[in-house]
Design an enzyme around this catalytic site. Structure first.
Site, PDB file in Angstrom:
ATOM      1  N   LYS A 147       0.871  -1.182   0.000  1.00 34.21           N
ATOM      2  CA  LYS A 147       0.000   0.000   0.000  1.00 34.21           C
ATOM      3  C   LYS A 147       0.899   1.220   0.000  1.00 34.21           C
ATOM      4  CE  LYS A 147      -2.365   1.798   3.580  1.00 34.21           C
ATOM      5  NZ  LYS A 147      -3.498   2.007   4.510  1.00 34.21           N
ATOM      6  N   ARG A 167     -10.412  -1.556   7.057  1.00 31.95           N
ATOM      7  CA  ARG A 167      -9.519  -2.567   7.653  1.00 31.95           C
ATOM      8  C   ARG A 167      -9.062  -2.152   9.054  1.00 31.95           C
ATOM      9  NH1 ARG A 167      -4.633   0.123   8.938  1.00 31.95           N
ATOM     10  NH2 ARG A 167      -3.008  -0.204   7.370  1.00 31.95           N
ATOM     11  N   MET A 187      -6.072   2.474  18.593  1.00 29.93           N
ATOM     12  CA  MET A 187      -5.956   2.403  17.131  1.00 29.93           C
ATOM     13  C   MET A 187      -5.265   3.613  16.509  1.00 29.93           C
ATOM     14  SD  MET A 187      -7.302  -0.517  16.889  1.00 29.93           S
ATOM     15  CE  MET A 187      -7.116  -0.664  15.131  1.00 29.93           C
ATOM     16  N   THR A 222      -2.303   5.240  17.411  1.00 27.23           N
ATOM     17  CA  THR A 222      -0.841   5.386  17.445  1.00 27.23           C
ATOM     18  C   THR A 222      -0.183   4.465  16.428  1.00 27.23           C
ATOM     19  OG1 THR A 222      -0.890   6.080  19.743  1.00 27.23           O
ATOM     20  CG2 THR A 222       1.190   5.180  18.939  1.00 27.23           C
ATOM     21  N   ASP A 223       0.336   5.091  15.366  1.00 26.05           N
ATOM     22  CA  ASP A 223       0.950   4.317  14.291  1.00 26.05           C
ATOM     23  C   ASP A 223       2.285   4.920  13.845  1.00 26.05           C
ATOM     24  OD1 ASP A 223      -0.051   6.606  13.204  1.00 26.05           O
ATOM     25  OD2 ASP A 223      -1.259   5.645  11.656  1.00 26.05           O
ATOM     26  N   LYS A 272       3.810   9.190  18.783  1.00 22.91           N
ATOM     27  CA  LYS A 272       2.376   9.319  19.065  1.00 22.91           C
ATOM     28  C   LYS A 272       2.025   8.517  20.323  1.00 22.91           C
ATOM     29  CE  LYS A 272       0.161   9.918  14.523  1.00 22.91           C
ATOM     30  NZ  LYS A 272      -0.750   9.221  13.595  1.00 22.91           N
TER      31      LYS A 272
HETATM   32  P1  NAD Z   1      -8.510  12.896  11.903  1.00 23.15           P
HETATM   33  O1  NAD Z   1      -7.476  13.907  11.566  1.00 23.15           O
HETATM   34  O2  NAD Z   1      -9.740  12.817  11.079  1.00 23.15           O
HETATM   35  O3  NAD Z   1      -8.980  13.098  13.433  1.00 23.15           O
HETATM   36  C1  NAD Z   1      -8.022  13.302  14.438  1.00 23.15           C
HETATM   37  C2  NAD Z   1      -8.630  13.058  15.801  1.00 23.15           C
HETATM   38  O4  NAD Z   1      -7.587  13.204  16.782  1.00 23.15           O
HETATM   39  C3  NAD Z   1      -9.729  14.035  16.198  1.00 23.15           C
HETATM   40  O5  NAD Z   1     -10.650  13.375  17.041  1.00 23.15           O
HETATM   41  C4  NAD Z   1      -8.953  15.094  16.991  1.00 23.15           C
HETATM   42  O6  NAD Z   1      -9.768  15.784  17.922  1.00 23.15           O
HETATM   43  C5  NAD Z   1      -7.966  14.215  17.727  1.00 23.15           C
HETATM   44  N1  NAD Z   1      -6.744  14.884  18.175  1.00 23.15           N
HETATM   45  C6  NAD Z   1      -5.770  15.414  17.397  1.00 23.15           C
HETATM   46  N2  NAD Z   1      -4.776  15.890  18.174  1.00 23.15           N
HETATM   47  C7  NAD Z   1      -5.148  15.653  19.467  1.00 23.15           C
HETATM   48  C8  NAD Z   1      -4.548  15.917  20.718  1.00 23.15           C
HETATM   49  N3  NAD Z   1      -3.360  16.498  20.800  1.00 23.15           N
HETATM   50  N4  NAD Z   1      -5.210  15.545  21.836  1.00 23.15           N
HETATM   51  C9  NAD Z   1      -6.402  14.927  21.750  1.00 23.15           C
HETATM   52  N5  NAD Z   1      -7.014  14.643  20.593  1.00 23.15           N
HETATM   53  C10 NAD Z   1      -6.396  15.011  19.459  1.00 23.15           C
HETATM   54  O7  NAD Z   1      -7.761  11.498  11.944  1.00 23.15           O
HETATM   55  P2  NAD Z   1      -8.337  10.055  11.653  1.00 23.15           P
HETATM   56  O8  NAD Z   1      -8.250   9.776  10.194  1.00 23.15           O
HETATM   57  O9  NAD Z   1      -9.611   9.854  12.368  1.00 23.15           O
HETATM   58  O10 NAD Z   1      -7.186   9.157  12.338  1.00 23.15           O
HETATM   59  C11 NAD Z   1      -7.017   9.153  13.742  1.00 23.15           C
HETATM   60  C12 NAD Z   1      -5.681   8.516  14.071  1.00 23.15           C
HETATM   61  O11 NAD Z   1      -5.687   7.155  13.637  1.00 23.15           O
HETATM   62  C13 NAD Z   1      -4.492   9.150  13.371  1.00 23.15           C
HETATM   63  O12 NAD Z   1      -3.443   9.238  14.286  1.00 23.15           O
HETATM   64  C14 NAD Z   1      -4.138   8.177  12.257  1.00 23.15           C
HETATM   65  O13 NAD Z   1      -2.794   8.236  11.892  1.00 23.15           O
HETATM   66  C15 NAD Z   1      -4.488   6.880  12.938  1.00 23.15           C
HETATM   67  N6  NAD Z   1      -4.743   5.744  12.035  1.00 23.15           N
HETATM   68  C16 NAD Z   1      -4.303   4.519  12.450  1.00 23.15           C
HETATM   69  C17 NAD Z   1      -4.525   3.426  11.653  1.00 23.15           C
HETATM   70  C18 NAD Z   1      -4.084   2.066  12.125  1.00 23.15           C
HETATM   71  O14 NAD Z   1      -4.121   1.114  11.356  1.00 23.15           O
HETATM   72  N7  NAD Z   1      -3.696   1.913  13.365  1.00 23.15           N
HETATM   73  C19 NAD Z   1      -5.188   3.564  10.426  1.00 23.15           C
HETATM   74  C20 NAD Z   1      -5.670   4.821  10.058  1.00 23.15           C
HETATM   75  C21 NAD Z   1      -5.442   5.911  10.883  1.00 23.15           C
END
Ligand code: NAD
Length: 321
Positions: free
Chosen positions: A67, A110, A219, A221-222, A226
């Site tokens: 990916k 996923r 979910m 922290t990647d 973070k």
């Molecule tokens: P997004 O940008 O749409 O939303 C971000 C969220 O984080 C919001 O709820 C925001 O309020 C909150 N946030 C940001 N900074 C913050 C802080 N300092 N304190 C508290 N809350 C805070 O992002 P998303 O697409 O919903 O993704 C969320 C997280 O999931 C991202 O970190 C992304 O990288 C991660 N992610 C992980 C996977 C995985 O497989 N583990 C897959 C996709 C996304």
């Protein structure tokens, strides 16, 4: 070669197919028939973009590919989503490109499926209250996928900007579950299952917040640096992950590992529970925690399922390549 464009994915993949693809590949990873290659992630010095690729090979399913994509912060202004990804699948026997698949919706499906698999295998059977930390793009996908795994009766949620919870409430309304915006203290005290899905760099959910018996799916922290939950909470929990190598370096476990309060040997691959080689939750009182770091093999598994469905439905675009 097959092309399955982004716009086609919603009509092909549902939560059930995503759950099965992700559970299957977690099981293959734990039985060592599938492995992820090292992740590449680079700030490319153009458009503020963070670009990378995740790749791997599932020897059993013969899924080989990657990916590719990342984060382009200026995309919103161009009418595009900031996260962009595309999956490339290769024929494991010849190396020829087999398919190119839109990866944006698949990533959300996923990721939510991974949390749902963890709830299916680790949460208490009597879980009734789902707590969500976060209200970004992924949160609604998490809500929809997790509530299908237990007889949930209520959803409570916390977000840094509480007004953003309105979109999550709309999803809960649609599903028919009561929804309340709560403090972190109330969320931890009342939730039987918690999913954290934010992009924070300091612990939001604290050890003291969480009651015994809770299952937590971390979910968000990647990436190195973070963090969503306090390291002491990770140290208290029985810890499971998609992949241990990612968990200790870029996942939620990185902080407890750095503090020395968690040893890598205490982390179990969720696939081992799926395969029945680990019991999973052992007592009703223990806190279980799934560190969902997001692996390339998950992307290949859902993309391959989407290609199969597109071919079966006669909608995959065939290109001589
Ligand atoms: P997004 O940008 O749409 O939303 C971000 C969220 O984080 C919001 O709820 C925001 O309020 C909150 N946030 C940001 N900074 C913050 C802080 N300092 N304190 C508290 N809350 C805070 O992002 P998303 O697409 O919903 O993704 C969320 C997280 O999931 C991202 O970190 C992304 O990288 C991660 N992610 C992980 C996977 C995985 O497989 N583990 C897959 C996709 C996304």
């Amino acid at each position: 070669m097959w092309i399955v464009p982004e716009a086609m994915i919603a009509g092909l993949m549902d939560r059930k197919a995503s759950f099965e693809a992700v559970a299957g590949v977690f099981a293959s990873m734990a039985s060592k028939s599938a492995y992820n290659f090292p992740v590449i992630r680079e700030a490319i010095g153009h458009a503020d973009a963070l670009y990378g690729f995740k790749s791997g090979f599932d020897r059993q399913a013969l899924h080989l590919g990657l990916k590719s994509g990342g984060y382009w912060p200026g995309n919103m202004a161009k009418g595009l989503t900031n996260h962009q990804s595309t999956v490339f699948l290769f024929d494991a026997d010849t190396g020829k490109c087999r398919a190119v698949v839109g990866g944006n919706l698949l990533t959300a499906l996923r990721t939510a499926a991974a949390a749902a698999v963890s709830v299916a295998y680790l949460a208490r059977k009597d879980a009734k209250v789902l707590g969500i930390v976060g209200a970004g793009h992924q949160a609604a996908f998490q809500l929809r996928a997790i509530v299908e795994q237990r007889g949930f009766e209520r959803v409570i949620a916390w977000n840094r900007s509480p007004e953003k919870l309105a979109s999550l409430k709309a999803v809960a309304d649609e599903i028919g579950l009561p929804f309340d915006s709560v403090s972190l203290e109330a969320l931890g005290a009342q939730s039987d299952v918690i999913v954290t899905i934010v992009s924070a760099h300091t612990a939001i959910l604290k050890d003291i917040h969480v009651k015994p018996g809770t299952h937590i799916a971390c979910m968000g922290t990647d990436t190195k640096g973070k963090q969503e939950v306090e390291a002491a909470l990770v140290a208290r929990a029985s810890v499971f992950t998609d992949e241990i190598a990612q968990s200790v370096t870029i996942g939620e476990c990185q902080h407890a590992i750095a503090k020395g309060s968690l040893h890598q040997s205490a982390i179990t691959e969720l696939g081992a529970v799926i395969n029945g080689t680990h019991a999973g939750r052992k007592t009703e009182a223990e806190v279980t925690l799934f560190d969902g770091t997001g692996v390339g093999l998950q992307d290949l598994a859902v993309a391959a399922a989407a290609v199969d469905l597109a071919i079966a439905k006669g909608v995959a675009i065939e290109v001589d390549f």
